[in-house]
Design an enzyme around this catalytic site. Structure first.
Site, PDB file in Angstrom:
ATOM      1  N   GLU A 191      32.936  47.221  46.934  1.00  0.00           N
ATOM      2  CA  GLU A 191      33.112  45.780  46.737  1.00  0.00           C
ATOM      3  C   GLU A 191      33.342  45.059  48.066  1.00  0.00           C
ATOM      4  O   GLU A 191      34.118  44.112  48.155  1.00  0.00           O
ATOM      5  CB  GLU A 191      34.245  45.509  45.743  1.00  0.00           C
ATOM      6  CG  GLU A 191      33.967  46.098  44.364  1.00  0.00           C
ATOM      7  CD  GLU A 191      35.102  45.930  43.368  1.00  0.00           C
ATOM      8  OE1 GLU A 191      36.088  45.231  43.683  1.00  0.00           O
ATOM      9  OE2 GLU A 191      35.016  46.515  42.269  1.00  0.00           O
ATOM     10  N   GLU A 298      31.019  50.630  38.735  1.00  0.00           N
ATOM     11  CA  GLU A 298      32.217  50.170  38.030  1.00  0.00           C
ATOM     12  C   GLU A 298      31.844  49.033  37.099  1.00  0.00           C
ATOM     13  O   GLU A 298      31.078  48.139  37.461  1.00  0.00           O
ATOM     14  CB  GLU A 298      33.298  49.644  38.980  1.00  0.00           C
ATOM     15  CG  GLU A 298      34.177  50.664  39.634  1.00  0.00           C
ATOM     16  CD  GLU A 298      35.312  49.999  40.420  1.00  0.00           C
ATOM     17  OE1 GLU A 298      35.884  48.997  39.929  1.00  0.00           O
ATOM     18  OE2 GLU A 298      35.592  50.466  41.524  1.00  0.00           O
TER      19      GLU A 298
END
Length: 377
Positions: A191, A298
């Site tokens: 991320e 995810e």
């Protein structure tokens, strides 16, 4: 024999034929262990028709329990553990040495247990800021932009090498009962396109980030002799085309798997499965073109209030554009919280729909995996 099992064995049969003449140097590590190469190629083949299901911290703890032997909430519901178990090496730095050693041993056992059952481990790294107070989250009042400090030439570069040495020591300790070095999927600096972590886009330049990635891979592989890592690159969902997806990509020679983390489009902020599916297709298409694995690294919907989320949101998103995904991983089930969980547990209202998801021919769980670490001659 179920349709799911037939599809699995059909994939493995095709793999046996196709890999006998295929060059094994697809991984960024030409000296990767035989089991690591086999895992890469088997995942690549399986992803053409099916996707493995994963859950973060699945066997370490779950909804209202911790540390029970051979337990997971997913197994309690379905009879099988997830095919992919997520762990985190956040405890390998930023804490006392005694605690680091305890954390290393606990995760070593977890990886070995998963391997011995036939499952797969993916390793995240919520890396405590190595040069300032605070943990992995960026805090304006205390955090320093650590990437600039720990890359080659930075003032804390030697400290970073010491931390990587701990990671490398642990990686080389992952040995099965028969002495086999166990492969894992290593997913650092995830991320990175957001700004909530200290390695995020607001806290380092593109060049600094790619320098960090390249040094991390090269030091583990070439200096510490780590040869059981599959290296995964996974931004959040802040891209709309391939160019944006690859904005901080270090290059094909440094990455084995490309992925995406996306909670926002699947119910956290909005239901926009068309957009989520388009982004997965971008990831999948690049992986196919570059000879990489792709994964939905995810996702999830906290508390799973949508009782049909598994088939009507997640499954539809993955199948909409025929994305070739090695696995999908949902986030953890907290031990104490009554609301922070992402996989069902016995009695949860989404269990019937999750069982539809479990039984679907597209999804694979741990019980479905056969010889995932071997290539047939």
């Amino acid at each position: 024999m179920t349709i799911k099992t037939l599809l699995f064995w059909g994939s493995i049969s095709a793999l046996t034929f196709s890999c006998t003449s295929k060059n094994d140097h697809s991984l960024v590590d030409e000296n990767a262990s035989p089991e690591t190469k086999a895992l890469f190629h088997n995942l690549k083949e399986l992803s053409q028709n099916q996707t493995l299901f994963g859950h973060q911290h699945a066997t370490e703890y779950g909804h209202g329990w911790q540390g029970d032997e051979n337990r997971s909430d997913v197994k309690s519901v379905t009879g099988s553990h997830p095919a992919v178990i997520g762990v985190d090496i956040m405890g390998f730095s930023g804490v006392p040495e005694e605690e680091i050693n305890k954390n290393m041993e606990s995760l070593r056992k977890n990886v070995i247990d998963t391997y011995e059952r036939g499952g797969i481990t993916t390793v995240a790294w919520h890396f405590s800021n190595p040069v300032s107070e605070g943990r992995f989250y960026w805090v304006d009042s205390v955090s320093l932009p650590a990437v600039n400090y720990i890359i080659p030439g930075g003032g804390e570069h030697e400290k970073y090498k010491e931390i990587l040495t701990t990671v490398g020591t642990w990686a080389n300790s992952l040995k099965a009962k028969d002495g086999t070095l166990i492969p894992v999927i290593f997913r650092p600096f995830h991320e990175f396109d957001g700004d909530w972590f200290w390695w995020g886009a607001s806290h380092c330049t593109k060049e600094e980030f790619t320098d960090l990635w390249k040094f991390t891979v090269s030091y583990l592989r070439d200096s510490l002799d780590v040869h059981n890592f599959i290296y995964a690159f996974s931004p959040d969902n802040r891209f709309n085309n391939e160019e944006e997806f690859l904005e901080r990509y270090p290059g094909d020679e440094w990455v084995d798997m490309v992925g995406m983390d996306n909670y926002a489009d699947l119910g956290r902020d909005r239901y926009d499965i068309e957009t989520a599916a388009k982004k997965l297709k971008i990831v999948s298409d690049y992986a196919e073109k570059a000879g990489k694995l792709a994964a939905f690294t995810e996702t999830g919907l906290e508390s799973i209030p949508d009782t049909t989320w598994w088939t009507e949101t997640l499954l539809k998103t993955m199948q909409m554009h025929d994305a070739k995904l090695a696995y999908v991983l949902v986030w953890r089930n907290d031990i104490h919280s009554q609301t922070h969980y992402y996989a069902p547990f016995p009695g949860h209202k989404s269990v019937p729909n999750f069982m539809e998801f479990y039984n679907h021919p597209y999804t694979l769980f741990e019980k479905d995996l056969k010889n995932i670490y071997r290539l047939e001659k």
